[in-house]
Design a protein around this motif. Structure first.
Motif, short mmCIF file in Angstrom:
data_model
loop_
_atom_site.label_atom_id
_atom_site.label_comp_id
_atom_site.label_asym_id
_atom_site.label_seq_id
_atom_site.Cartn_x
_atom_site.Cartn_y
_atom_site.Cartn_z
N GLY A 84 -13.66 11.59 -7.93
CA GLY A 84 -13.69 11.90 -9.34
C GLY A 84 -14.81 11.21 -10.08
O GLY A 84 -15.14 11.55 -11.20
N ARG A 106 -12.10 22.42 -10.54
CA ARG A 106 -10.86 22.14 -9.80
C ARG A 106 -9.75 21.73 -10.76
O ARG A 106 -8.58 22.09 -10.56
CB ARG A 106 -11.11 21.03 -8.79
CG ARG A 106 -11.99 21.44 -7.60
CD ARG A 106 -12.30 20.25 -6.72
NE ARG A 106 -11.08 19.61 -6.24
CZ ARG A 106 -10.93 18.30 -6.09
NH1 ARG A 106 -11.92 17.47 -6.40
NH2 ARG A 106 -9.80 17.80 -5.63
N GLU A 131 -22.13 14.77 -11.16
CA GLU A 131 -22.19 16.21 -10.94
C GLU A 131 -23.43 16.80 -11.57
O GLU A 131 -23.98 16.26 -12.52
CB GLU A 131 -20.96 16.89 -11.57
CG GLU A 131 -19.66 16.44 -10.93
CD GLU A 131 -18.49 17.05 -11.64
OE1 GLU A 131 -18.68 18.06 -12.35
OE2 GLU A 131 -17.39 16.54 -11.50
N HIS A 143 -12.96 14.85 -17.54
CA HIS A 143 -13.16 16.28 -17.34
C HIS A 143 -12.33 17.10 -18.34
O HIS A 143 -12.78 18.14 -18.82
CB HIS A 143 -12.79 16.67 -15.91
CG HIS A 143 -13.74 16.12 -14.90
ND1 HIS A 143 -15.07 16.44 -14.89
CD2 HIS A 143 -13.55 15.26 -13.86
CE1 HIS A 143 -15.67 15.81 -13.88
NE2 HIS A 143 -14.76 15.09 -13.25
N SER A 197 -16.91 22.69 -8.66
CA SER A 197 -17.11 21.45 -9.38
C SER A 197 -15.76 20.78 -9.60
O SER A 197 -14.72 21.44 -9.58
CB SER A 197 -17.79 21.71 -10.73
OG SER A 197 -16.91 22.43 -11.56
N THR A 198 -15.79 19.50 -9.83
CA THR A 198 -14.54 18.80 -10.11
C THR A 198 -13.89 19.35 -11.36
O THR A 198 -12.66 19.51 -11.42
CB THR A 198 -14.81 17.29 -10.26
OG1 THR A 198 -15.49 16.82 -9.11
CG2 THR A 198 -13.51 16.53 -10.42
N LEU A 254 -7.68 12.22 -7.87
CA LEU A 254 -8.65 11.62 -8.78
C LEU A 254 -8.01 10.48 -9.54
O LEU A 254 -6.78 10.35 -9.60
CB LEU A 254 -9.16 12.66 -9.78
CG LEU A 254 -9.78 13.94 -9.21
CD1 LEU A 254 -10.12 14.90 -10.35
CD2 LEU A 254 -11.03 13.61 -8.42
#
Length: 257
Positions: A5, A29, A9, A59, A25-26, A51
């Protein structure tokens, strides 16, 4: 070992593009987990995705800013314990639409049915064309007042503004050679369907011509693989160009994309 996490990115595009194109991408997700499991707390997301809570919050903050998710109070069924209910994050309509790819298929299936029901072949193509003209006529009629008020000199610009308000991200620019303007649509909501049914693009071009009171020429379309839908709008009155040099891609100016 660095937590997944916390990895750096690459910059993202629009949230809808990121989610719809399936980039892993996280952030995508996190949104996908909410789609699969429903409104979720930070702790639930962190546990499912492996994460840290801090990474999930980061995020989620970005997804909230992009209107992909929204915070809510958790619904409690039955007796509720003491204290404030936990905050959960749910997908917005915008975020849900980013995952929903069925609309294009539905539209294409409907047009295919129209063509078949009309008898297929040339009759089927004509039926689809008739539908396309009726569809764009209803849309374009709402633009008529502002385009006519702008007059011949400002009609293309007024049309671009009206299209932008409907999500087409349209602009105008002077065409090379000073013969007119290029109306550029940087987004097309029906591009995938128009790949299979070019009658949609043709009907739109015809409607632009009628609305602007002059012939126009389509130079490029997103449905045909170009980066921008580009339409040349001459400054001459309707039909005047045929008295001199005919419009070609050279005289109209090339697609800027």
């Amino acid at each position: 070992m660095k937590n997944v996490g916390e990895t750096r990115e690459a910059p993202m595009g629009t949230p809808q593009d990121d989610l719809a194109t399936g980039e892993h991408s996280t952030r995508g997700r996190v949104a996908r987990s909410i789609l699969d499991h429903g409104p979720s707390t930070v702790a639930e997301l962190a546990d499912r995705l492996g994460l840290t809570a801090a990474a999930v919050r980061r995020h989620l903050d970005a997804l909230v800013a992009d209107t992909v998710v929204e915070p809510r109070e958790q619904r409690v069924y039955g007796s509720r314990g003491r204290g404030r209910p936990a905050k959960v994050f749910a997908l917005t309509d915008c975020g849900r639409d980013a995952f929903d790819q069925s609309y294009d298929k539905l539209a294409a299936d409907a047009l295919r049915w129209i063509a078949t029901a009309a008898g297929g072949g040339e009759k089927g193509e004509a039926a689809v064309a008739a539908f396309a003209r009726a569809r764009i006529a209803a849309q374009i009629e709402a633009y008529r007042g502002s385009v006519e008020a702008a007059g011949p000199a400002g009609g293309a610009r007024a049309l671009a503004d009206a299209l932008s308000a409907d999500g087409y991200a349209a602009t105008t620019r002077a065409a090379p050679g000073g013969q007119g303007e290029q109306l550029c649509q940087h987004h097309c909501p029906v591009a995938h369907v128009a790949e299979q049914f070019p009658q949609l693009c043709e009907a739109e071009k015809e409607a632009f011509s009628q609305l602007l009171g002059t012939h126009v020429q389509r130079l490029a379309t997103i449905a045909n693989g170009d980066g921008v839908c580009t339409t040349f709008v001459p400054r001459t009155p309707h039909g005047a160009a045929t008295d001199s040099e005919p419009l070609t891609e050279r005289t109209a100016g090339r697609n800027p994309a």
